[in-house]
Design an enzyme around this catalytic site. Structure first.
Site, PDB file in Angstrom:
ATOM      1  N   SER A  19      -3.211  -1.193  16.536  1.00 56.40           N
ATOM      2  CA  SER A  19      -2.576   0.079  16.895  1.00 56.40           C
ATOM      3  C   SER A  19      -2.110   0.847  15.660  1.00 56.40           C
ATOM      4  O   SER A  19      -1.639   1.975  15.769  1.00 56.40           O
ATOM      5  CB  SER A  19      -1.373  -0.172  17.824  1.00 56.40           C
ATOM      6  OG  SER A  19      -0.400  -0.941  17.142  1.00 56.40           O
ATOM      7  N   GLY A  20      -2.249   0.245  14.486  1.00 56.04           N
ATOM      8  CA  GLY A  20      -1.755   0.858  13.256  1.00 56.04           C
ATOM      9  C   GLY A  20      -2.802   1.667  12.520  1.00 56.04           C
ATOM     10  O   GLY A  20      -3.934   1.871  12.984  1.00 56.04           O
ATOM     11  N   TYR A 123       8.073 -10.664   0.588  1.00 53.12           N
ATOM     12  CA  TYR A 123       6.798 -10.177   1.128  1.00 53.12           C
ATOM     13  C   TYR A 123       5.666 -10.427   0.134  1.00 53.12           C
ATOM     14  O   TYR A 123       4.588 -10.902   0.502  1.00 53.12           O
ATOM     15  CB  TYR A 123       6.928  -8.680   1.425  1.00 53.12           C
ATOM     16  CG  TYR A 123       5.669  -8.041   1.954  1.00 53.12           C
ATOM     17  CD1 TYR A 123       5.284  -8.216   3.285  1.00 53.12           C
ATOM     18  CD2 TYR A 123       4.875  -7.238   1.141  1.00 53.12           C
ATOM     19  CE1 TYR A 123       4.140  -7.623   3.782  1.00 53.12           C
ATOM     20  CE2 TYR A 123       3.730  -6.637   1.627  1.00 53.12           C
ATOM     21  CZ  TYR A 123       3.366  -6.831   2.948  1.00 53.12           C
ATOM     22  OH  TYR A 123       2.229  -6.244   3.432  1.00 53.12           O
ATOM     23  N   THR A 151      -5.328   0.084  -2.237  1.00 56.76           N
ATOM     24  CA  THR A 151      -4.267   0.857  -2.876  1.00 56.76           C
ATOM     25  C   THR A 151      -3.556   1.667  -1.782  1.00 56.76           C
ATOM     26  O   THR A 151      -3.521   1.238  -0.633  1.00 56.76           O
ATOM     27  CB  THR A 151      -4.832   1.747  -4.001  1.00 56.76           C
ATOM     28  OG1 THR A 151      -6.018   2.409  -3.527  1.00 56.76           O
ATOM     29  CG2 THR A 151      -5.184   0.922  -5.226  1.00 56.76           C
ATOM     30  N   VAL A 153      -2.897   3.641   1.195  1.00 58.07           N
ATOM     31  CA  VAL A 153      -3.726   4.060   2.332  1.00 58.07           C
ATOM     32  C   VAL A 153      -3.020   5.186   3.094  1.00 58.07           C
ATOM     33  O   VAL A 153      -1.798   5.158   3.254  1.00 58.07           O
ATOM     34  CB  VAL A 153      -3.961   2.890   3.308  1.00 58.07           C
ATOM     35  CG1 VAL A 153      -5.060   3.246   4.307  1.00 58.07           C
ATOM     36  CG2 VAL A 153      -4.285   1.605   2.583  1.00 58.07           C
ATOM     37  N   HIS A 166       5.303   6.296   3.991  1.00 60.05           N
ATOM     38  CA  HIS A 166       4.782   6.357   2.625  1.00 60.05           C
ATOM     39  C   HIS A 166       4.676   7.811   2.157  1.00 60.05           C
ATOM     40  O   HIS A 166       4.976   8.739   2.900  1.00 60.05           O
ATOM     41  CB  HIS A 166       3.442   5.633   2.550  1.00 60.05           C
ATOM     42  CG  HIS A 166       3.581   4.153   2.664  1.00 60.05           C
ATOM     43  ND1 HIS A 166       2.837   3.396   3.543  1.00 60.05           N
ATOM     44  CD2 HIS A 166       4.397   3.273   2.017  1.00 60.05           C
ATOM     45  CE1 HIS A 166       3.185   2.121   3.429  1.00 60.05           C
ATOM     46  NE2 HIS A 166       4.133   2.025   2.517  1.00 60.05           N
ATOM     47  N   LYS A 174       7.394  16.564   6.248  1.00 61.05           N
ATOM     48  CA  LYS A 174       8.302  17.537   5.620  1.00 61.05           C
ATOM     49  C   LYS A 174       7.741  18.961   5.697  1.00 61.05           C
ATOM     50  O   LYS A 174       8.458  19.913   6.025  1.00 61.05           O
ATOM     51  CB  LYS A 174       8.545  17.170   4.157  1.00 61.05           C
ATOM     52  CG  LYS A 174       9.618  16.116   3.935  1.00 61.05           C
ATOM     53  CD  LYS A 174       9.891  15.971   2.443  1.00 61.05           C
ATOM     54  CE  LYS A 174      11.081  15.077   2.178  1.00 61.05           C
ATOM     55  NZ  LYS A 174      11.406  15.025   0.728  1.00 61.05           N
TER      56      LYS A 174
END
Length: 301
Positions: A19-20, A123, A151, A153, A166, A174
């Site tokens: 789902s990501g 992590y 790298t 994404v 990110h 924004k």
């Protein structure tokens, strides 16, 4: 992503995290290029708790929780893949696993050369252990389990949250709000830092190439080249253009720029795929902005 080879069915390919951002891109690319000997099964965390931990680690605010949660997932996925005779597993790592003190460009041989940055050591170390386990399964059981290191994404179905999203999706949200509210678009820092961004659709194509063709156990960096590093300012300008935003743009230089560059080498990828064409940044940004605008109400933000 794992492949279970059945003599009559062909290959059954299980994609977790479907789902990501990356899972959705893999689904799109797989549907556009179907193979008669492949059947894809897409599952998300709603379908399967890969930790088998019953939701003990929902709050991932602490390094210890990140370590335990990811270590449990690694071991459960790889061990069960081995027990059920899964032919291939492709795990997704992150560039944050590389040593904090390093030379640039970083490459696949440097993963274990020193400690990662202290802010996310739990992590980072857990993700490094996938590489260790992959080697173990190869040495002891001749399993071809491998990993990829993308790298930065971005793309449709990203997390556009302003707090913990990110760079690219955060900037898109924004600009969307600035345009809607008639307010300035504020970018934190000078815009000078350089990054390598990979469009999720390109990453998905490379993921499927790794699954089908890449035969090494050692990891491979999936990234645009060093020559395609772009500044945050250039990314922001592409986003502004995609939104047709004509308002004021402010660079808030009281905010930190963070690390200036984290250049990764894609020489290993280019050795295998010298002619792979990455989507131009402007095109990829426009497609992502269009998706975000059309799906604003349901997008993660």
């Amino acid at each position: 992503m794992s492949t279970d080879k059945k003599p009559r069915q062909g290959k059954v390919i299980l994609v977790t995290g479907s789902s990501g951002l990356v899972g959705k891109a893999i689904q799109k690319v797989a549907e556009e290029d179907p193979r008669p000997d492949e059947r894809f099964v897409f599952i998300s965390s709603k379908d399967a708790d890969l930790t088998h931990g019953g939701g003990l680690f929902r709050n991932l605010k602490y390094n210890l929780d990140f370590w335990r949660n990811n270590s449990l997932m690694n071991d459960n996925v790889l061990h069960n893949a081995h027990l059920h005779d899964v032919e291939k597993v492709v795990s997704c790592l992150s560039t944050c696993i590389f040593p904090d003190k390093t030379t640039y460009p970083i490459d696949e041989t440097m993963i274990h050369n020193g400690p990662p940055h202290d802010s996310n050591f739990g992590y980072a170390y857990a993700k490094r252990m996938i590489d260790v386990q992959n080697k173990g399964y190869f040495v002891q059981h001749k399993r071809r389990y491998t990993s990829v290191i993308p790298t930065n994404v971005f793309g449709p179905h990203d997390n556009f949250n302003l707090e913990d999203g990110h760079v690219i999706p955060g900037l898109m949200n924004k600009v969307y709000n600035a345009k809607k509210d008639g307010t300035p678009f504020t970018i934190w820092g000078t815009g000078a830092p350089l990054r390598q961004f990979i469009y999720s659709i390109d990453l998905a194509r490379l993921f499927l190439w790794v699954l089908r063709e890449y035969d090494e156990v050692d990891p491979i960096i999936l990234s645009v080249g060093e020559e395609d590093e772009v500044s945050i300012k250039e990314v922001a300008e592409n986003i502004i253009k995609a939104f047709n935003f004509t308002g004021e743009v402010i660079y808030d230089t009281s905010k930190s720029d963070g690390q200036f560059k984290k250049t990764a080498s894609n020489a290993k990828l280019r050795k295998y795929l010298p002619d792979f064409k990455f989507t131009p940044l402007e095109t990829a940004v426009k497609e992502t902005v269009d998706w975000f605008t059309e799906n604003y109400e349901t997008a993660r933000k």
